[in-house]
Scaffold this motif. Structure first.
Motif, PDB file in Angstrom:
ATOM      1  N   GLY A  82     -10.565  -2.083   8.076  1.00  0.00           N
ATOM      2  CA  GLY A  82     -11.431  -1.112   7.930  1.00  0.00           C
ATOM      3  C   GLY A  82     -10.883   0.240   8.300  1.00  0.00           C
ATOM      4  N   SER A  83      -9.713   0.154   9.212  1.00  0.00           N
ATOM      5  CA  SER A  83      -8.976   1.511   9.514  1.00  0.00           C
ATOM      6  C   SER A  83      -8.353   2.153   8.423  1.00  0.00           C
ATOM      7  CB  SER A  83      -8.257   0.859  10.708  1.00  0.00           C
ATOM      8  OG  SER A  83      -8.947   0.589  11.543  1.00  0.00           O
ATOM      9  N   CYS A  84      -7.853   1.674   7.463  1.00  0.00           N
ATOM     10  CA  CYS A  84      -7.169   2.108   6.371  1.00  0.00           C
ATOM     11  C   CYS A  84      -8.070   2.653   5.269  1.00  0.00           C
ATOM     12  CB  CYS A  84      -6.147   1.135   5.852  1.00  0.00           C
ATOM     13  SG  CYS A  84      -4.864   0.627   6.967  1.00  0.00           S
ATOM     14  N   ASP A  85      -7.641   3.779   4.624  1.00  0.00           N
ATOM     15  CA  ASP A  85      -8.372   4.282   3.381  1.00  0.00           C
ATOM     16  C   ASP A  85      -7.776   3.769   2.196  1.00  0.00           C
ATOM     17  OD1 ASP A  85      -6.287   5.816   2.796  1.00  0.00           O
ATOM     18  OD2 ASP A  85      -6.807   7.853   3.612  1.00  0.00           O
ATOM     19  N   GLU A  86      -8.020   4.077   1.244  1.00  0.00           N
ATOM     20  CA  GLU A  86      -7.772   3.715  -0.191  1.00  0.00           C
ATOM     21  C   GLU A  86      -6.065   3.958  -0.431  1.00  0.00           C
ATOM     22  OE1 GLU A  86      -9.944   6.625  -0.617  1.00  0.00           O
ATOM     23  OE2 GLU A  86     -11.282   5.293   0.270  1.00  0.00           O
ATOM     24  N   GLN A  87      -5.655   5.017   0.068  1.00  0.00           N
ATOM     25  CA  GLN A  87      -4.312   5.114   0.153  1.00  0.00           C
ATOM     26  C   GLN A  87      -3.351   4.535   1.238  1.00  0.00           C
ATOM     27  OE1 GLN A  87      -3.043   6.892  -2.558  1.00  0.00           O
ATOM     28  NE2 GLN A  87      -5.240   6.957  -3.226  1.00  0.00           N
ATOM     29  N   TYR A  88      -4.088   3.528   2.110  1.00  0.00           N
ATOM     30  CA  TYR A  88      -3.279   3.005   3.059  1.00  0.00           C
ATOM     31  C   TYR A  88      -2.864   3.938   4.122  1.00  0.00           C
ATOM     32  CZ  TYR A  88      -3.898  -1.567   1.103  1.00  0.00           C
ATOM     33  OH  TYR A  88      -4.504  -2.704   0.624  1.00  0.00           O
ATOM     34  N   GLU A  89      -3.668   5.078   4.347  1.00  0.00           N
ATOM     35  CA  GLU A  89      -3.424   5.795   5.803  1.00  0.00           C
ATOM     36  C   GLU A  89      -4.203   5.191   6.575  1.00  0.00           C
ATOM     37  OE1 GLU A  89      -1.324   8.612   5.776  1.00  0.00           O
ATOM     38  OE2 GLU A  89      -0.881   8.429   3.915  1.00  0.00           O
ATOM     39  N   CYS A  90      -3.417   4.607   7.804  1.00  0.00           N
ATOM     40  CA  CYS A  90      -4.171   3.566   8.554  1.00  0.00           C
ATOM     41  C   CYS A  90      -4.074   4.277   9.953  1.00  0.00           C
ATOM     42  CB  CYS A  90      -3.370   2.378   8.562  1.00  0.00           C
ATOM     43  SG  CYS A  90      -3.361   1.586   6.820  1.00  0.00           S
ATOM     44  N   GLY A  91      -4.265   5.353  10.132  1.00  0.00           N
ATOM     45  CA  GLY A  91      -4.550   5.801  11.571  1.00  0.00           C
ATOM     46  C   GLY A  91      -3.259   5.269  12.524  1.00  0.00           C
ATOM     47  N   LEU A  92      -3.385   4.692  13.603  1.00  0.00           N
ATOM     48  CA  LEU A  92      -2.654   4.369  14.608  1.00  0.00           C
ATOM     49  C   LEU A  92      -1.657   3.355  13.976  1.00  0.00           C
ATOM     50  CD1 LEU A  92      -4.585   4.290  17.934  1.00  0.00           C
ATOM     51  CD2 LEU A  92      -2.894   6.093  17.120  1.00  0.00           C
ATOM     52  N   ALA A  93      -2.211   2.547  13.257  1.00  0.00           N
ATOM     53  CA  ALA A  93      -1.167   1.445  12.589  1.00  0.00           C
ATOM     54  C   ALA A  93       0.002   2.160  11.804  1.00  0.00           C
ATOM     55  CB  ALA A  93      -2.213   0.494  11.750  1.00  0.00           C
ATOM     56  N   GLY A  94      -0.126   3.279  11.326  1.00  0.00           N
ATOM     57  CA  GLY A  94       0.784   3.729  10.538  1.00  0.00           C
ATOM     58  C   GLY A  94       0.609   4.331   8.960  1.00  0.00           C
ATOM     59  N   SER A  95       1.088   4.604   8.307  1.00  0.00           N
ATOM     60  CA  SER A  95       1.199   5.018   6.859  1.00  0.00           C
ATOM     61  C   SER A  95       2.345   5.231   6.461  1.00  0.00           C
ATOM     62  CB  SER A  95       0.335   6.334   6.894  1.00  0.00           C
ATOM     63  OG  SER A  95       0.959   7.291   7.179  1.00  0.00           O
ATOM     64  N   ILE A  96       2.621   5.439   5.012  1.00  0.00           N
ATOM     65  CA  ILE A  96       3.658   5.665   4.361  1.00  0.00           C
ATOM     66  C   ILE A  96       4.198   6.830   4.875  1.00  0.00           C
ATOM     67  CG2 ILE A  96       4.519   6.038   2.157  1.00  0.00           C
ATOM     68  CD1 ILE A  96       2.464   4.359   0.775  1.00  0.00           C
TER      69      ILE A  96
ATOM     70  N   GLU B  97     -11.631  -5.037   1.915  1.00  0.00           N
ATOM     71  CA  GLU B  97     -12.353  -5.556   0.858  1.00  0.00           C
ATOM     72  C   GLU B  97     -11.637  -6.619   0.395  1.00  0.00           C
ATOM     73  OE1 GLU B  97     -11.638  -2.259   0.980  1.00  0.00           O
ATOM     74  OE2 GLU B  97     -13.523  -1.694   1.796  1.00  0.00           O
ATOM     75  N   GLU B  98     -10.146  -6.484   0.047  1.00  0.00           N
ATOM     76  CA  GLU B  98      -9.428  -7.502  -0.523  1.00  0.00           C
ATOM     77  C   GLU B  98      -9.299  -8.971   0.478  1.00  0.00           C
ATOM     78  OE1 GLU B  98      -7.688  -8.613  -3.223  1.00  0.00           O
ATOM     79  OE2 GLU B  98      -8.815  -7.052  -4.028  1.00  0.00           O
ATOM     80  N   GLY B  99      -9.372  -8.644   1.711  1.00  0.00           N
ATOM     81  CA  GLY B  99      -9.499  -9.591   2.663  1.00  0.00           C
ATOM     82  C   GLY B  99     -10.673 -10.651   2.738  1.00  0.00           C
ATOM     83  N   GLU B 100     -11.749  -9.852   2.565  1.00  0.00           N
ATOM     84  CA  GLU B 100     -12.929 -10.380   2.303  1.00  0.00           C
ATOM     85  C   GLU B 100     -13.207 -11.309   1.258  1.00  0.00           C
ATOM     86  OE1 GLU B 100     -16.662 -11.791   3.360  1.00  0.00           O
ATOM     87  OE2 GLU B 100     -15.339 -10.651   4.740  1.00  0.00           O
ATOM     88  N   ARG B 101     -12.761 -10.542   0.082  1.00  0.00           N
ATOM     89  CA  ARG B 101     -12.724 -11.280  -1.244  1.00  0.00           C
ATOM     90  C   ARG B 101     -11.801 -12.713  -1.315  1.00  0.00           C
ATOM     91  NH1 ARG B 101     -10.111 -11.867  -6.243  1.00  0.00           N
ATOM     92  NH2 ARG B 101      -8.336 -10.860  -5.738  1.00  0.00           N
ATOM     93  N   LEU B 102     -10.724 -12.478  -0.572  1.00  0.00           N
ATOM     94  CA  LEU B 102      -9.701 -13.896  -0.353  1.00  0.00           C
ATOM     95  C   LEU B 102     -10.434 -14.939   0.538  1.00  0.00           C
ATOM     96  CD1 LEU B 102      -6.382 -12.186   0.386  1.00  0.00           C
ATOM     97  CD2 LEU B 102      -6.836 -13.620  -1.652  1.00  0.00           C
TER      98      LEU B 102
END
Length: 113
Positions: A44-58, A85-90
């Protein structure tokens, strides 16, 4: 690093949750267990654009930039970060149950039966 279901991963793609353990360590643990690929479900740390805070981003040097890059050179299996959301769906498509293991934490295991 410690996988209760290592015997279930040989020849399969492993699904792990993102958390406090470095992503590279999770991928290497799956690889050691014989997995042929790794999917990391975001927490849940990443937004829709995969900006992921401390984990990094593009824009911020890539994902997992705080992990020692030399460790990623040991990874030989494809690895993918997906949204929460995709993880939960999987997980819903798989026969998994979450269990709490004392001194280890939560793990997803394949339901038996």
């Amino acid at each position: 690093k410690f996988l209760l279901n290592a015997d279930q991963l040989k020849g399969r793609v492993g699904l792990v949750d993102r958390g406090i353990i470095p992503m590279v360590d999770k991928v290497l643990a799956l690889q050691k267990a014989g997995a042929v690929g790794a999917i990391i479900a975001d927490d849940g740390s990443c937004d829709e654009q995969y900006e992921c805070g401390l984990a990094g981003s593009i824009r911020n040097g890539g994902f997992s930039y705080t992990d020692p890059s030399v460790r990623w050179k040991d990874v030989k299996i494809p690895s993918l970060l997906v949204s929460e959301e995709e993880g939960e769906r999987l997980r819903k498509m798989m026969k998994l149950q979450k269990i709490k293991v004392p001194k280890i934490g939560e793990q997803w295991l394949e339901r038996q039966g």
